[in-house]
Design an enzyme around this catalytic site. Structure first.
Site, PDB file in Angstrom:
ATOM      1  N   PRO A 153       0.787  -1.228   0.000  1.00 26.13           N
ATOM      2  CA  PRO A 153       0.000   0.000   0.000  1.00 26.13           C
ATOM      3  C   PRO A 153       0.824   1.286   0.000  1.00 26.13           C
ATOM      4  O   PRO A 153       1.841   1.392   0.688  1.00 26.13           O
ATOM      5  CB  PRO A 153      -0.833  -0.099   1.281  1.00 26.13           C
ATOM      6  CG  PRO A 153      -0.197  -1.158   2.102  1.00 26.13           C
ATOM      7  CD  PRO A 153       0.486  -2.093   1.135  1.00 26.13           C
ATOM      8  N   ASN A 154       0.329   2.224  -0.796  1.00 25.00           N
ATOM      9  CA  ASN A 154       0.840   3.592  -0.907  1.00 25.00           C
ATOM     10  C   ASN A 154       2.163   3.718  -1.661  1.00 25.00           C
ATOM     11  O   ASN A 154       2.618   4.835  -1.894  1.00 25.00           O
ATOM     12  CB  ASN A 154       0.930   4.265   0.471  1.00 25.00           C
ATOM     13  CG  ASN A 154      -0.430   4.400   1.114  1.00 25.00           C
ATOM     14  OD1 ASN A 154      -1.378   4.824   0.458  1.00 25.00           O
ATOM     15  ND2 ASN A 154      -0.562   4.003   2.367  1.00 25.00           N
ATOM     16  N   ARG A 159       5.542  12.184  -3.016  1.00 27.09           N
ATOM     17  CA  ARG A 159       5.436  12.654  -1.627  1.00 27.09           C
ATOM     18  C   ARG A 159       6.608  12.118  -0.794  1.00 27.09           C
ATOM     19  O   ARG A 159       7.172  11.089  -1.115  1.00 27.09           O
ATOM     20  CB  ARG A 159       4.142  12.119  -0.967  1.00 27.09           C
ATOM     21  CG  ARG A 159       2.911  12.275  -1.793  1.00 27.09           C
ATOM     22  CD  ARG A 159       2.050  13.425  -1.281  1.00 27.09           C
ATOM     23  NE  ARG A 159       1.029  13.731  -2.276  1.00 27.09           N
ATOM     24  CZ  ARG A 159      -0.092  13.039  -2.426  1.00 27.09           C
ATOM     25  NH1 ARG A 159      -0.354  12.034  -1.639  1.00 27.09           N
ATOM     26  NH2 ARG A 159      -0.952  13.364  -3.373  1.00 27.09           N
ATOM     27  N   TYR A 201      11.592   8.551   1.358  1.00 26.76           N
ATOM     28  CA  TYR A 201      11.556   7.433   0.406  1.00 26.76           C
ATOM     29  C   TYR A 201      12.318   7.691  -0.888  1.00 26.76           C
ATOM     30  O   TYR A 201      12.362   6.824  -1.757  1.00 26.76           O
ATOM     31  CB  TYR A 201      10.093   7.082   0.090  1.00 26.76           C
ATOM     32  CG  TYR A 201       9.332   6.632   1.318  1.00 26.76           C
ATOM     33  CD1 TYR A 201       9.731   5.489   2.010  1.00 26.76           C
ATOM     34  CD2 TYR A 201       8.239   7.345   1.799  1.00 26.76           C
ATOM     35  CE1 TYR A 201       9.058   5.067   3.150  1.00 26.76           C
ATOM     36  CE2 TYR A 201       7.555   6.930   2.932  1.00 26.76           C
ATOM     37  CZ  TYR A 201       7.972   5.804   3.601  1.00 26.76           C
ATOM     38  OH  TYR A 201       7.305   5.388   4.725  1.00 26.76           O
ATOM     39  N   ASN A 254       7.976  -5.825  -0.840  1.00 26.03           N
ATOM     40  CA  ASN A 254       7.916  -4.694   0.079  1.00 26.03           C
ATOM     41  C   ASN A 254       6.445  -4.579   0.494  1.00 26.03           C
ATOM     42  O   ASN A 254       5.642  -4.009  -0.245  1.00 26.03           O
ATOM     43  CB  ASN A 254       8.386  -3.404  -0.586  1.00 26.03           C
ATOM     44  CG  ASN A 254       8.353  -2.232   0.384  1.00 26.03           C
ATOM     45  OD1 ASN A 254       7.819  -2.345   1.491  1.00 26.03           O
ATOM     46  ND2 ASN A 254       8.918  -1.105  -0.019  1.00 26.03           N
ATOM     47  N   ALA A 265       3.155  -0.803   4.842  1.00 25.21           N
ATOM     48  CA  ALA A 265       2.723  -0.820   6.242  1.00 25.21           C
ATOM     49  C   ALA A 265       2.203  -2.195   6.679  1.00 25.21           C
ATOM     50  O   ALA A 265       2.178  -2.494   7.883  1.00 25.21           O
ATOM     51  CB  ALA A 265       1.660   0.248   6.469  1.00 25.21           C
ATOM     52  N   GLU A 278      12.454  -9.772   1.934  1.00 24.59           N
ATOM     53  CA  GLU A 278      11.723  -8.567   2.355  1.00 24.59           C
ATOM     54  C   GLU A 278      12.568  -7.343   1.997  1.00 24.59           C
ATOM     55  O   GLU A 278      13.755  -7.300   2.341  1.00 24.59           O
ATOM     56  CB  GLU A 278      11.509  -8.655   3.869  1.00 24.59           C
ATOM     57  CG  GLU A 278      10.849  -7.447   4.480  1.00 24.59           C
ATOM     58  CD  GLU A 278      10.763  -7.553   6.015  1.00 24.59           C
ATOM     59  OE1 GLU A 278      11.128  -8.606   6.600  1.00 24.59           O
ATOM     60  OE2 GLU A 278      10.342  -6.557   6.626  1.00 24.59           O
ATOM     61  N   HIS A 280      12.794  -2.922   1.897  1.00 28.38           N
ATOM     62  CA  HIS A 280      12.251  -1.619   2.308  1.00 28.38           C
ATOM     63  C   HIS A 280      13.161  -0.523   1.790  1.00 28.38           C
ATOM     64  O   HIS A 280      14.391  -0.653   1.829  1.00 28.38           O
ATOM     65  CB  HIS A 280      12.162  -1.513   3.831  1.00 28.38           C
ATOM     66  CG  HIS A 280      11.236  -2.506   4.422  1.00 28.38           C
ATOM     67  ND1 HIS A 280       9.868  -2.369   4.372  1.00 28.38           N
ATOM     68  CD2 HIS A 280      11.481  -3.678   5.050  1.00 28.38           C
ATOM     69  CE1 HIS A 280       9.311  -3.410   4.949  1.00 28.38           C
ATOM     70  NE2 HIS A 280      10.264  -4.225   5.365  1.00 28.38           N
ATOM     71  N   ARG A 282      13.240   4.071  12.630  1.00 27.85           N
ATOM     72  CA  ARG A 282      12.108   4.995  12.614  1.00 27.85           C
ATOM     73  C   ARG A 282      11.241   4.814  13.878  1.00 27.85           C
ATOM     74  O   ARG A 282      11.769   4.532  14.937  1.00 27.85           O
ATOM     75  CB  ARG A 282      11.332   4.797  11.305  1.00 27.85           C
ATOM     76  CG  ARG A 282      12.206   5.063  10.063  1.00 27.85           C
ATOM     77  CD  ARG A 282      11.466   4.844   8.772  1.00 27.85           C
ATOM     78  NE  ARG A 282      10.352   5.776   8.627  1.00 27.85           N
ATOM     79  CZ  ARG A 282       9.415   5.666   7.688  1.00 27.85           C
ATOM     80  NH1 ARG A 282       9.483   4.670   6.808  1.00 27.85           N
ATOM     81  NH2 ARG A 282       8.432   6.528   7.626  1.00 27.85           N
TER      82      ARG A 282
HETATM   83  O1  CA2 Z   1      10.552   1.788   3.760  1.00 27.87           O
HETATM   84  C1  CA2 Z   1       9.691   1.103   3.208  1.00 27.87           C
HETATM   85  O2  CA2 Z   1       9.835   0.630   2.087  1.00 27.87           O
HETATM   86  C2  CA2 Z   1       8.346   0.867   3.911  1.00 27.87           C
HETATM   87  O3  CA2 Z   1       7.907  -0.437   3.597  1.00 27.87           O
HETATM   88  C3  CA2 Z   1       7.399   1.902   3.365  1.00 27.87           C
HETATM   89  C4  CA2 Z   1       6.044   1.869   4.029  1.00 27.87           C
HETATM   90  C5  CA2 Z   1       6.187   1.953   5.558  1.00 27.87           C
HETATM   91  O4  CA2 Z   1       4.917   1.811   6.166  1.00 27.87           O
HETATM   92  C6  CA2 Z   1       7.133   0.870   6.075  1.00 27.87           C
HETATM   93  O5  CA2 Z   1       7.268   1.061   7.468  1.00 27.87           O
HETATM   94  C7  CA2 Z   1       8.476   0.970   5.422  1.00 27.87           C
HETATM   95  C8  CA2 Z   1       5.194   3.047   3.585  1.00 27.87           C
HETATM   96  C9  CA2 Z   1       4.980   3.096   2.110  1.00 27.87           C
HETATM   97  C10 CA2 Z   1       4.290   4.395   1.795  1.00 27.87           C
HETATM   98  O6  CA2 Z   1       4.915   4.945   0.672  1.00 27.87           O
HETATM   99  C11 CA2 Z   1       4.826   6.287   0.482  1.00 27.87           C
HETATM  100  C12 CA2 Z   1       5.548   6.789  -0.560  1.00 27.87           C
HETATM  101  C13 CA2 Z   1       5.520   8.138  -0.800  1.00 27.87           C
HETATM  102  C14 CA2 Z   1       4.767   8.970  -0.008  1.00 27.87           C
HETATM  103  C15 CA2 Z   1       4.032   8.460   1.038  1.00 27.87           C
HETATM  104  C16 CA2 Z   1       4.043   7.110   1.279  1.00 27.87           C
END
Ligand code: CA2
Length: 170
Positions: free
Chosen positions: A29-30, A37, A42, A94, A97, A118, A120, A127
């Site tokens: 997700p996301n 963003r 990221y 990946n 969340a 896995e 990330h 974090r």
């Molecule tokens: O660091 C990573 O790849 C995560 O899997 C990213 C997840 C986060 O919940 C994990 O703890 C670590 C969040 C992905 C959301 O991606 C976004 C990208 C751009 C802007 C906002 C969110």
């Protein structure tokens, strides 16, 4: 006349044998928001950029990567469950969340029994405390985190080494 040497893509009877190893890459997700963003967390690469880089690295390694993204836990579970039928030899994931919440994704990876890495972009351990728990880690052979977009390519390199050790990949 001398006969040509056999190749990996020889035709036997009328069946073409393809020897390329397939790897499924799943983003959760996301992650479709990448590049637009939170670049300070990221990075600036979009998910399309990451998939293009992964395809180039896969080509260099002699494997095929099928890269997908979904915001839906059930879709991710379905893709993992379908992986053996689709002849995937391993999974790069990946889970976003869902890393920190999803027993369903953990169970799906355990059930298919394919080697799973896995990945990330950020380093979740550095974090918020809630990001320190990864359910899926229990079913993975390894984790690559904190290298931004490079985490995906490094994860692919590692997964191909695992498969080579098991004599599945070139
Ligand atoms: O660091 C990573 O790849 C995560 O899997 C990213 C997840 C986060 O919940 C994990 O703890 C670590 C969040 C992905 C959301 O991606 C976004 C990208 C751009 C802007 C906002 C969110």
């Amino acid at each position: 006349m001398t006969s040509p040497k056999a190749t990996a893509a020889d035709v036997t009877s009328d069946v073409t044998i393809s020897a390329r190893t397939r790897i499924l890459c799943i983003s959760g997700p996301n992650l479709q928001l990448l590049g637009a963003r939170e670049p300070e967390v990221y990075g600036r690469a979009t998910l399309a950029d990451i998939h293009a880089r992964l395809a180039a690295r896969a080509q260099a390694l002699g494997v095929d990567v099928d890269a997908r993204q979904s915001n839906h836990e059930g879709t991710l579970v379905d893709w993992i469950g379908d992986a053996p039928r689709e002849n995937a030899a391993g999974i790069l994931i990946n889970p976003g969340a869902y890393t920190h919440t999803s027993i369903a994704i953990l169970d799906a990876v355990r059930a298919v029994g394919l080697p799973c890495v896995e990945v990330h972009l950020s380093n979740p351990d550095a974090r918020e405390p809630f990001r320190r728990r990864s359910y899926i880690a229990k079913a993975c052979v390894a984790r690559v985190a904190g290298f931004g977009a490079d985490s995906y390519e490094l994860g692919l390199d590692g997964l191909v080494r695992v498969l080579a050790r098991r004599a599945i990949a070139p």
